[in-house]
Design an enzyme around this catalytic site. Structure first.
Site, PDB file in Angstrom:
ATOM      1  N   GLY A   1      -7.202  13.154  -3.859  1.00  0.00           N
ATOM      2  CA  GLY A   1      -7.382  13.142  -5.423  1.00  0.00           C
ATOM      3  C   GLY A   1      -6.124  12.168  -5.614  1.00  0.00           C
ATOM      4  CG  HIS A   2      -5.299   9.147  -4.003  1.00  0.00           C
ATOM      5  ND1 HIS A   2      -5.197   8.089  -3.225  1.00  0.00           N
ATOM      6  CD2 HIS A   2      -4.950  10.207  -3.189  1.00  0.00           C
ATOM      7  CE1 HIS A   2      -5.254   8.619  -1.965  1.00  0.00           C
ATOM      8  NE2 HIS A   2      -4.994   9.903  -2.097  1.00  0.00           N
TER       9      HIS A   2
ATOM     10  CE  LYS B   1      -1.897  10.426  -0.117  1.00  0.00           C
ATOM     11  NZ  LYS B   1      -1.270  11.528  -0.533  1.00  0.00           N
TER      12      LYS B   1
ATOM     13  CG  ASP C   1      -1.997  16.859  -3.458  1.00  0.00           C
ATOM     14  OD1 ASP C   1      -2.891  15.847  -3.230  1.00  0.00           O
ATOM     15  OD2 ASP C   1      -2.368  17.898  -2.984  1.00  0.00           O
TER      16      ASP C   1
HETATM   17  P1  GDP Z   1      -1.586  11.739  -4.199  1.00  0.00           P
HETATM   18  O1  GDP Z   1      -2.788  12.329  -3.618  1.00  0.00           O
HETATM   19  O2  GDP Z   1      -0.485  11.434  -3.113  1.00  0.00           O
HETATM   20  O3  GDP Z   1      -1.812  10.392  -4.806  1.00  0.00           O
HETATM   21  O4  GDP Z   1      -0.838  12.717  -5.296  1.00  0.00           O
HETATM   22  P2  GDP Z   1      -1.598  13.367  -6.671  1.00  0.00           P
HETATM   23  O5  GDP Z   1      -2.214  12.365  -7.598  1.00  0.00           O
HETATM   24  O6  GDP Z   1      -2.863  14.301  -5.937  1.00  0.00           O
HETATM   25  O7  GDP Z   1      -0.384  14.387  -6.954  1.00  0.00           O
HETATM   26  C1  GDP Z   1       0.601  13.849  -7.470  1.00  0.00           C
HETATM   27  C2  GDP Z   1       0.920  14.405  -9.118  1.00  0.00           C
HETATM   28  O8  GDP Z   1       2.089  14.018  -9.410  1.00  0.00           O
HETATM   29  C3  GDP Z   1      -0.052  13.620  -9.812  1.00  0.00           C
HETATM   30  O9  GDP Z   1      -0.331  14.351 -10.974  1.00  0.00           O
HETATM   31  C4  GDP Z   1       0.930  12.451 -10.465  1.00  0.00           C
HETATM   32  O10 GDP Z   1       0.435  12.167 -11.751  1.00  0.00           O
HETATM   33  C5  GDP Z   1       2.204  13.202 -10.538  1.00  0.00           C
HETATM   34  N1  GDP Z   1       3.331  12.177 -10.274  1.00  0.00           N
HETATM   35  C6  GDP Z   1       3.517  11.166  -9.331  1.00  0.00           C
HETATM   36  N2  GDP Z   1       4.616  10.788  -9.210  1.00  0.00           N
HETATM   37  C7  GDP Z   1       5.442  11.476 -10.198  1.00  0.00           C
HETATM   38  C8  GDP Z   1       6.948  11.630 -10.458  1.00  0.00           C
HETATM   39  O11 GDP Z   1       7.561  10.693 -10.197  1.00  0.00           O
HETATM   40  N3  GDP Z   1       7.230  12.278 -11.483  1.00  0.00           N
HETATM   41  C9  GDP Z   1       6.202  13.377 -11.784  1.00  0.00           C
HETATM   42  N4  GDP Z   1       6.708  14.284 -12.528  1.00  0.00           N
HETATM   43  N5  GDP Z   1       4.927  13.316 -11.704  1.00  0.00           N
HETATM   44  C10 GDP Z   1       4.446  12.381 -10.544  1.00  0.00           C
HETATM   45  P1  IMO Z   2      -4.518  13.517  -1.073  1.00  0.00           P
HETATM   46  O1  IMO Z   2      -5.096  12.139  -0.632  1.00  0.00           O
HETATM   47  C1  IMO Z   2      -3.762  17.738  -0.071  1.00  0.00           C
HETATM   48  C2  IMO Z   2      -6.266  19.719   2.974  1.00  0.00           C
HETATM   49  C3  IMO Z   2      -7.335  20.812   2.320  1.00  0.00           C
HETATM   50  C4  IMO Z   2      -7.188  21.663   3.549  1.00  0.00           C
HETATM   51  C5  IMO Z   2      -7.212  20.627   4.686  1.00  0.00           C
HETATM   52  C6  IMO Z   2      -8.571  20.397   5.170  1.00  0.00           C
HETATM   53  O2  IMO Z   2      -4.757  13.840  -2.607  1.00  0.00           O
HETATM   54  O3  IMO Z   2      -3.085  13.702  -0.501  1.00  0.00           O
HETATM   55  P2  IMO Z   2     -10.663  18.959   4.284  1.00  0.00           P
HETATM   56  O4  IMO Z   2     -11.490  18.970   3.062  1.00  0.00           O
HETATM   57  O5  IMO Z   2      -9.978  17.427   4.511  1.00  0.00           O
HETATM   58  O6  IMO Z   2     -11.296  19.467   5.558  1.00  0.00           O
HETATM   59  O7  IMO Z   2      -9.408  20.006   4.326  1.00  0.00           O
HETATM   60  O8  IMO Z   2      -6.784  19.467   3.940  1.00  0.00           O
HETATM   61  N1  IMO Z   2      -6.315  18.529   2.113  1.00  0.00           N
HETATM   62  C7  IMO Z   2      -5.522  17.984   1.054  1.00  0.00           C
HETATM   63  N2  IMO Z   2      -4.267  18.437   0.780  1.00  0.00           N
HETATM   64  N3  IMO Z   2      -4.219  16.391  -0.483  1.00  0.00           N
HETATM   65  C8  IMO Z   2      -5.133  15.643   0.013  1.00  0.00           C
HETATM   66  O9  IMO Z   2      -5.463  14.668  -0.301  1.00  0.00           O
HETATM   67  C9  IMO Z   2      -6.029  16.601   0.787  1.00  0.00           C
HETATM   68  N4  IMO Z   2      -7.164  16.411   1.521  1.00  0.00           N
HETATM   69  C10 IMO Z   2      -7.434  17.519   2.231  1.00  0.00           C
HETATM   70  O10 IMO Z   2      -6.554  21.459   1.125  1.00  0.00           O
HETATM   71  O11 IMO Z   2      -6.196  22.458   3.514  1.00  0.00           O
HETATM   72 MG    MG Z   3      -3.855  14.330  -4.100  1.00  0.00          MG
END
Ligand code: GDP
Ligand code: IMO
Ligand code: MG
Length: 430
Positions: free
Chosen positions: A40-41, A16, A13
Site C-alpha cells: 500500500g503506497h 516508499k 510502510d
Molecule cells: P510505503 O508502503 O512505504 O509506500 O508507505 P505507506 O504509504 O504505506 O505509509 C507511509 C505513510 O506515511 C503514508 O501515509 C505517507 O503519506 C506518510 N508519509 C510519508 N512520508 C512522510 C513524512 O515524511 N512525514 C509524515 N508525517 N508522513 C509521511
Molecule cells: P508496503 O509495500 C507492511 C506484511 C503483512 C504480514 C506479512 C506477510 O506497503 O510496505 P503477506 O500478505 O505479504 O503474505 O503478509 O508481511 N506485509 C507488509 N507490511 N507493508 C507492506 O507493504 C506489507 N506487505 C506485507 O502485514 O506481516
Molecule cells: Mg505501505
C-alpha cells in the site's frame, strides 16, 4: 544513464510511495519487481491522496512508462478495480503508459481463500498476512502450476493450466475441509477478465532493454521491506518474495549491472504490521504517541501498526543485505516535540552484546535492545524543505543515524506531501 532501485529497509510502510513519486520526475520508466497488492503506497500530490497497491507509483505521471514486472504476483480483478479507482481521480492509464510482463503469475480467488483459511486456523501460529493470497500465489509459481498473463491469450493452454493447478488445490482444500474449486465458474471469470489484462501485456524485458539502449532512466519500486524478505527477514513472519534490491534485476529481466544506485527507505522510528519479533517495540505512551502522530494504520488492511524506537542495528544490517548506496529518511516530523529520543545501538542476548539480529527464531524473540538516548527538539520540522530549516537537535539525530548505520542520507522527508522533501544527493546523478 543511472538507474535507481528503491527498497524498504525496515518492515515496510517506510514511505516508499512518496519517495518514488518524488523521484519519478527524473525517471522515464517506473517498474515494480516483486510483491503484489499486499503493498500500500501513499502519494499526496497537491492535496490529493492516491493509494496504490498493484500499480507502480509512477502511474500518476502520464508521460512516464509504468511497468509491472514478472517478479510481481498479480490479481487481475483487483488490478482492474484499482485502475478504475485511480482513473476516477483523474489519472490517465492506457497501454501506452502501463505494461504488464507476460510472464507474471496471477493471483486467483482460491489463493486468497487459502491464505485466509490458514490464517484462521488456531493450530498454527498466525503470520498476520494481508489475506490477499500472496503466499499461495508464489507457492504456485515455484511449484510450476501458476497461471501466467500469457496463458490468458490461448484457451486450450488456459484450460490445461487450470487443470494442473486444480489437482493440487482440490487435494489441499479437501484436507482443510473446504469445497472443491468450481472449474467452470473460474474458467468463465478468467475468460471475461482476460482482454482487460492482455491489452497491457508486453515482453517487458525487451522493452526495458530498448529503453536502456535509448539512454532512458529506470526507477525500480520495491514493496514491503528488507525484514519481510523471504530469506533475510524475520522468518516465518515475512512475505513470500525476495524484496531486497537484488530482486530488481530478475523481477523484470535485466542484468544486475544495470543497477547504479540503491536507495533504502528508512522511517525515523520503527513500525511493523502483523505478527513477529520487534526488539524496539513500545507498549507505553511513547509508542502510542508515535502511532498517533505518524497515523500508523495500514494502507492495505487498516490494521494498527506496532511502533517503536529507531533500530540502528536492523537498518545497518538491511543496508548491507540490499547494498544500499544512500537512504531516504522519512517521517522525521513525527518525532517533533519528544523530549528525548532513543536509538537502539546493539542487542543483549544471554549476557552477550550483539551488533546484528541473529537468525534463530528463539534468539530473535529474546534479544533486548541497548539504547542510546538523544535530546529531542520542540520546534516543528513538518514541511521543512532545507537543512537550514531543521533544529540543531534534529540534524544531530540524522547525523547519528548515518554514523550508526554506516550509510549516508540522500533524501529527507518531512511530511506526506510530494514537495516536502530535502535533497542531499541526487540518486540519478551519473
Ligand atoms: P510505503 O508502503 O512505504 O509506500 O508507505 P505507506 O504509504 O504505506 O505509509 C507511509 C505513510 O506515511 C503514508 O501515509 C505517507 O503519506 C506518510 N508519509 C510519508 N512520508 C512522510 C513524512 O515524511 N512525514 C509524515 N508525517 N508522513 C509521511
Ligand atoms: P508496503 O509495500 C507492511 C506484511 C503483512 C504480514 C506479512 C506477510 O506497503 O510496505 P503477506 O500478505 O505479504 O503474505 O503478509 O508481511 N506485509 C507488509 N507490511 N507493508 C507492506 O507493504 C506489507 N506487505 C506485507 O502485514 O506481516
Ligand atoms: Mg505501505
Amino acid at each position: 544513464m543511472a538507474n535507481v532501485v528503491v527498497v524498504g529497509a525496515q518492515w515496510g510502510d517506510e514511505g516508499k510511495g512518496k519517495i518514488v513519486d518524488w523521484l519519478s520526475e527524473r525517471a522515464d520508466v517506473i517498474a515494480r519487481f516483486q510483491g503484489g497488492h499486499n503493498a500500500g503506497h501513499t502519494l499526496v500530490i497537491d492535496g490529493t491522496t492516491y493509494k496504490l497497491h498493484a500499480l507502480p507509483s509512477g502511474v500518476v505521471r502520464a508521460d512516464k512508462l509504468s511497468v509491472i514486472g514478472n517478479g510481481v504476483v498479480l490479481d487481475p480483478w483487483h488490478l482492474v478495480k484499482e485502475i478504475e479507482t485511480i482513473r476516477g481521480q483523474g489519472v490517465k492509464i492506457t497501454p501506452e503508459n502501463l505494461m504488464i510482463a507476460e510472464n507474471t503469475p496471477l493471483i486467483l480467488p482460491f489463493h486468497g481463500e487459502l491464505d485466509r483459511a490458514r490464517e484462521g486456523q488456531t493450530t498454527v501460529a498466525r503470520i498476520g498476512t494481508t489475506g490477499r493470497g500472496i503466499g499461495p500465489a508464489y507457492e504456485d509459481k515455484v511449484g510450476r502450476r501458476a497461471i501466467r498473463v500469457a496463458d490468458l491469450a490461448d484457451d486450450a493452454t488456459l484450460e490445461a493450466r487450470i487443470d494442473r493447478a486444480l489437482v493440487h488445490h482440490n487435494a489441499l482444500r479437501s484436507g482443510l475441509g473446504m469445497e472443491p474449486i468450481d472449474r467452470t465458474a473460474l474458467l468463465a471469470e478468467l475468460r471475461e477478465i482476460a482482454p482487460q489484462i492482455l491489452r497491457y501485456a508486453a515482453p517487458v524485458w525487451r522493452v526495458l532493454a530498448e529503453k536502456r539502449r535509448a539512454g532512458k532512466r529506470i526507477l525500480f519500486e520495491g514493496a514491503q521491506g528488507a525484514l519481510l524478505d523471504i530469506d533475510f527477514g524475520t522468518y516465518p513472519f515475512v512475505t513470500s518474495s525476495n524484496v531486497l534490491a537484488g530482486q530488481a534485476a530478475t523481477g523484470v529481466g535485466i542484468g544486475p549491472g544495470a543497477i547504479d544506485f540503491v536507495l533504502g527507505i528508512v522511517k525515523a522510528y520503527t513500525t511493523r504490521v502483523g505478527e513477529g519479533p520487534f526488539p524496539t517495540e513500545l507498549h507505553d505512551d511513547d509508542g502510542q504517541r508515535l502511532g498517533e502522530r505518524g497515523h500508523e494504520f495500514g494502507t492495505t488492511t487498516g490494521r494498527q501498526r506496532r511502533c517503536g524506537w529507531f533500530d540502528a542495528v536492523l537498518v545497518r544490517q538491511t543496508c548491507t543485505t540490499s547494498g544500499v548506496s544512500g537512504i531516504a529518511l522519512t517521517k522525521l516530523d513525527v518525532l517533533d516535540g519528544f523530549e528525548e529520543l532513543k536509538i537502539c545501538v546493539g542487542y543483549e542476548l544471554d549476557g552477550q552484546r550483539l551488533d546484528y539480529l541473529p537468525t534463530a527464531a528463539d534468539q530473535q524473540a529474546r534479544v533486548t535492545p541497548i539504547y542510546e538516548t538523544m535530546q529531542g527538539w520542540s520546534e516543528s520540522t513538518a514541511g521543512a524543505r532545507s537543512w537550514a530549516e531543521l533544529p540543531a537537535e534534529a540534524i544531530k539525530y540524522v547525523r547519528r543515524i548515518e554514523e550508526l548505520i554506516d550509510c549516508p542520507v540522500a533524501l529527507l522527508s518531512t511530511s506526506p506531501a510530494r514537495e516536502d522533501t530535502i535533497l542531499v544527493t541526487d540518486p540519478f546523478a551519473d
